[in-house]
Write a protein that holds these residues in place. Structure first.
Motif, mmCIF file in Angstrom:
data_model
loop_
_atom_site.group_PDB
_atom_site.id
_atom_site.type_symbol
_atom_site.label_atom_id
_atom_site.label_comp_id
_atom_site.label_asym_id
_atom_site.label_seq_id
_atom_site.Cartn_x
_atom_site.Cartn_y
_atom_site.Cartn_z
ATOM 1 N N THR A 30 0.721 -1.125 -0.023
ATOM 2 C CA THR A 30 0.038 -0.098 0.116
ATOM 3 C C THR A 30 0.963 1.235 -0.011
ATOM 4 O O THR A 30 0.615 2.203 -0.638
ATOM 5 N N LEU A 31 2.056 1.219 0.773
ATOM 6 C CA LEU A 31 2.822 2.287 0.840
ATOM 7 C C LEU A 31 3.579 2.641 -0.492
ATOM 8 O O LEU A 31 3.811 3.846 -0.968
ATOM 9 N N HIS A 32 3.908 1.454 -1.049
ATOM 10 C CA HIS A 32 4.434 1.627 -2.399
ATOM 11 C C HIS A 32 3.944 2.118 -3.364
ATOM 12 O O HIS A 32 4.127 3.034 -4.210
ATOM 13 N N LYS A 33 2.425 1.910 -3.283
ATOM 14 C CA LYS A 33 1.577 2.533 -4.343
ATOM 15 C C LYS A 33 1.412 3.815 -4.266
ATOM 16 O O LYS A 33 1.344 4.525 -5.102
ATOM 17 N N LEU A 34 1.422 4.094 -2.843
ATOM 18 C CA LEU A 34 1.428 5.783 -2.370
ATOM 19 C C LEU A 34 2.494 6.452 -2.988
ATOM 20 O O LEU A 34 2.437 7.511 -3.558
ATOM 21 N N GLU A 35 3.669 5.561 -2.894
ATOM 22 C CA GLU A 35 5.125 6.253 -3.205
ATOM 23 C C GLU A 35 5.191 6.240 -4.765
ATOM 24 O O GLU A 35 5.668 7.450 -5.466
ATOM 25 N N GLU A 36 4.622 5.376 -5.507
ATOM 26 C CA GLU A 36 4.609 5.659 -6.923
ATOM 27 C C GLU A 36 3.674 6.519 -7.471
ATOM 28 O O GLU A 36 3.881 7.140 -8.587
ATOM 29 N N LYS A 37 2.425 6.756 -6.753
ATOM 30 C CA LYS A 37 1.774 7.876 -7.208
ATOM 31 C C LYS A 37 2.120 9.360 -6.741
ATOM 32 O O LYS A 37 1.353 10.385 -6.803
ATOM 33 N N GLY A 38 3.157 9.396 -5.981
ATOM 34 C CA GLY A 38 3.869 10.814 -5.828
ATOM 35 C C GLY A 38 3.342 11.055 -4.292
ATOM 36 O O GLY A 38 3.651 12.385 -4.128
ATOM 37 N N TYR A 39 2.781 10.367 -3.407
ATOM 38 C CA TYR A 39 2.547 11.007 -2.292
ATOM 39 C C TYR A 39 3.469 10.917 -1.427
ATOM 40 O O TYR A 39 4.229 10.093 -1.538
ATOM 41 N N ASP A 40 3.731 12.066 -0.506
ATOM 42 C CA ASP A 40 4.480 11.963 0.614
ATOM 43 C C ASP A 40 4.538 10.949 1.613
ATOM 44 O O ASP A 40 3.673 11.200 2.691
ATOM 45 N N VAL A 41 5.026 9.867 1.592
ATOM 46 C CA VAL A 41 4.815 8.681 2.553
ATOM 47 C C VAL A 41 5.064 9.016 3.767
ATOM 48 O O VAL A 41 4.823 8.410 4.667
ATOM 49 N N LEU A 42 6.013 10.151 3.921
ATOM 50 C CA LEU A 42 6.404 10.420 5.338
ATOM 51 C C LEU A 42 5.461 10.864 6.049
ATOM 52 O O LEU A 42 5.457 10.840 7.449
ATOM 53 N N ARG A 43 4.364 11.344 5.644
ATOM 54 C CA ARG A 43 3.185 11.911 6.296
ATOM 55 C C ARG A 43 2.275 10.658 6.995
ATOM 56 O O ARG A 43 1.258 11.103 7.648
ATOM 57 N N ILE A 44 2.320 9.466 6.499
ATOM 58 C CA ILE A 44 1.980 8.239 7.105
ATOM 59 C C ILE A 44 2.513 8.029 8.389
ATOM 60 O O ILE A 44 3.733 7.673 8.565
ATOM 61 N N SER A 45 1.743 8.195 9.633
ATOM 62 C CA SER A 45 2.404 7.789 11.008
ATOM 63 C C SER A 45 2.346 6.624 11.460
ATOM 64 O O SER A 45 3.179 6.200 12.452
ATOM 65 N N HIS A 46 1.370 5.948 11.229
ATOM 66 C CA HIS A 46 0.981 4.680 11.854
ATOM 67 C C HIS A 46 0.334 3.812 10.980
ATOM 68 O O HIS A 46 -0.543 4.288 10.077
ATOM 69 N N ALA A 47 0.600 2.435 11.058
ATOM 70 C CA ALA A 47 -0.031 1.522 10.134
ATOM 71 C C ALA A 47 -0.421 0.311 10.739
ATOM 72 O O ALA A 47 0.372 -0.063 11.505
ATOM 73 N N ALA A 48 -1.403 -0.194 10.253
ATOM 74 C CA ALA A 48 -1.728 -1.786 10.724
ATOM 75 C C ALA A 48 -2.150 -2.487 9.530
ATOM 76 O O ALA A 48 -3.032 -1.855 8.597
ATOM 77 N N GLY A 49 -2.211 -3.678 9.498
ATOM 78 C CA GLY A 49 -2.918 -4.638 8.337
ATOM 79 C C GLY A 49 -3.257 -5.984 9.036
ATOM 80 O O GLY A 49 -2.605 -6.447 9.916
#
Lengths: 314, 314, 314
Positions: free
Chosen positions: A188-207
């Motif tokens: 999911t974070l890789h997809k965000l990175e590929e779409k140009g989103y600044d992934v450092l804004r994701i502070s927590h994740a669970a799955g």
């Protein structure tokens, strides 16, 4: 700043110390590199799979395995929580290094990537590089690397081979199944990175994601393991601010959604250019909590029918 | 008798030793007190939240975080089992100390309460006091305590400041969300204590509660975190003998049941005297196993609609 | 080859080191044997139950306790993953030793069976015996063994009494409930062994089962704890090759299926010869992944109605 190769070491240490209990094998090569076989010549185990995931995520994650259900069928699930998601997922677990040395090739992931800086743009985005003298790399491959390969890895990482630890599991193995389910957040974070989103804004994740059965061939295993995430993987993110990109994360936004991944590949004549390149990085559903506004969004949904078709339940 | 400040120490030790992995910060103050910031100036993590809960429960609990569902929405859940529930919950985790020192105020919980004996009647009921020279206190607060505050705490506990460990998390933080979900069993035992039931007859307890998203303000966070327990918290007790009070535990027995907690407060003009004082200590449902008769009772039920309204899913 | 008495030791060590936290008692007898009371004169705890299970499974398993649901009722569940299932389940956890010494009798399970070789044919089938000088045995019994009994055990195991660790829990106790739910995978493998299947072909196993409430008598507890596995136990196996025997594993294939186990016994006048001897070794449902063909099969189903009837929910 923490060293991802240092924080990953407790999980590696348990793999080594409890190799017999966890169904794996540890060998020291002549150049001093430590090779941990998690499924090539050994059965592996669920616990070895969980530790493989924790190693890939640089010790920045917790894992738990429970028996859940897909439709009416009991299936083991892997649950994850991830600390410092950009660093753990993109700076460590992402399979960002296509390793080729001699005739050997493997998808390489894990903290040693932060030494070899593969790929460079990810570490530039993260503003991170590790300076550890110890390196830990995880390989998705059907055979063990020889000394030539581990020597090549050590050189690319700028470390001595005797300080290199390499974990190996085939796609088609129990640890292979667990470790790919353990990629649901990173995908999911890789997809965000590929779409140009600044992934450092994701502070927590669970799955969480179901753990795929072992299939007959590596190509079938690639299909079924990815279907776990595509059709039944759930991800929960806390982000600093909302972004419309979040709505595009679930798999059902893909033109190739609705068939098992192996069939998508087959229908495209195995021409990867004809397949949505981000489908394998799309979880079934995502919730995003914008911690600035307090809002919560839910996108996507689970699809038991396609997953059970992919598993091939009889 | 065990020392709750000693049995809580392994969880504190992991917080300190793995501070970088868990997204927290540790500072030694000039008076020697150790201040562990779990969410004021740092992001925290799910694992830090679980350890915060285990610390509050004096190391007498196990925790696990899984991805569950509320209605059709994936939400992380905290699961607990509690040993020696009266001691762990009332003698340690209960927020029984309203700390005020200088201009600083916080809800204080955790094992150091068994040194300062706050409140006295709880420790009289338990027949317990700790004589540890080390003290561990957990604060729900928006800022870190200064030396004046930690000196005050140490004095009230009868220990040296250098032997004091203080954990801090705002209500509005990830650790804040996790730690309030981790109160679902203690809330239930507190309600039993308030109603005059002899809580020492509870021999075992387990529970689970969803983990709230992070809201925009502390007051909103107070509402949503409590709604996790009120509308979706499940508690399972083993009790020596049945008591009619058990039927009164679930939130739906409250006159204020049915609206998000923040709205209940707003509708009452924030006049706490007009609100059912035990609503926030009422889980959605309880099962009680009377181990003397072997009977099992179930009271209450989950309410996904109100919880999703409280979360504010869009 | 690993020593099951060595790999079980970390779980025993936690029981001993954290006895106060886990609600158990540890006594050294005059002959030097260590007796760990998990429920005779002490309350025990969920964590003690999980460690009892991990000990019985020779440290080759992971456990997790979550709050699940049976019908509309919240119930704690035990989740398991098992490495080297034939060795862990049949070579260690199976209650294959009916211990009788002096007037004392108990069902004995755990790794010390691999020293006393009880029963011999199981160890012949496994091609395994342990040569450890330390032995760990788990007893399902209502009283603690005296020195005569532990001396007898040590002699049968060929070890010194001072190197013997005995864990004890009554059927009617919290640890008793947890440890019987922890037998859901082993029961299934025992049934396979009884039917002549080569259990060494099972390469991986996972399972879950609800944890029974504490009943009034031992006989009632025997019924309810077994019903957890019979009516709500789920097992997932990876096997090298398919075998028609798998379809016979679920409890619903039994002529005695459909009533609580205690009633089955009562209806047969407590004449065990009139009861299907494998009913108690039948999980509610099984999935089998044939890792050679890649096929996946699902047999059986959960039955909340009979389990809630067995629990006696009011």
């Amino acid at each position: 700043m923490l060293s991802v190769n240092r924080t990953a070491m407790p999980a590696v240490r348990e793999l080594i110390d409890r190799r017999d209990e966890h169904g794996i094998a540890v060998a020291e090569q002549e150049n001093g590199a430590t090779c941990i076989d998690c499924g090539v010549h050994v059965p592996g185990s669920y616990r070895a799979g969980a530790l493989f995931v924790e190693t890939c995520l640089a010790g920045l994650a917790t894992t738990a395995i429970t028996m859940g259900r897909v439709g009416d069928v009991p299936v083991p699930f892997l649950h994850l929580t991830v600390s410092r998601p950009a660093l753990a997922c993109l700076g460590s677990q992402k399979a960002g290094w296509v390793l080729k040395a001699g005739g050997y090739s493997a998808m390489a992931s894990g903290p040693a990537r932060a030494l070899s800086l593969k790929p460079k743009n990810t570490y530039k985005m993260l503003g991170y590089r590790d300076t550890s003298r110890t390196g830990i790399l995880a390989l998705e491959a059907d055979s063990l690397p020889d000394e030539e390969v581990t020597g090549f890895i050590a050189e690319k990482c700028g470390i001595e081979p005797e300080n290199l630890y390499v974990l190996v599991a085939p796609t088609r193995s129990l640890v292979g199944s667990v470790q790919i389910s353990g990629r649901v957040v990173t995908a999911t974070l890789h997809k965000l990175e590929e779409k140009g989103y600044d992934v450092l804004r994701i502070s927590h994740a669970a799955g969480r994601s179901p753990i795929a059965p072992i299939k007959r061939t590596g190509i079938e295993a690639m299909g079924t393991t990815n279907d776990c995430n595509i059709y039944y993987g759930s991800v929960s993110l806390v982000a600093e601010g909302y972004d419309p990109v979040f709505a595009t994360l679930p798999s059902r936004t893909s033109p190739d959604y609705g068939r098992p991944f192996a069939r998508v590949l087959k229908d495209a004549g195995y021409d990867f250019l004809k397949v949505d390149s981000l489908l394998a990085f799309s979880p079934a559903e995502v919730t995003v909590n914008d911690s600035e506004s307090g809002e919560v969004h839910h996108f996507g949904r689970l699809n038991a029918d396609v997953l059970l078709e992919s598993f091939g339940f009889l």
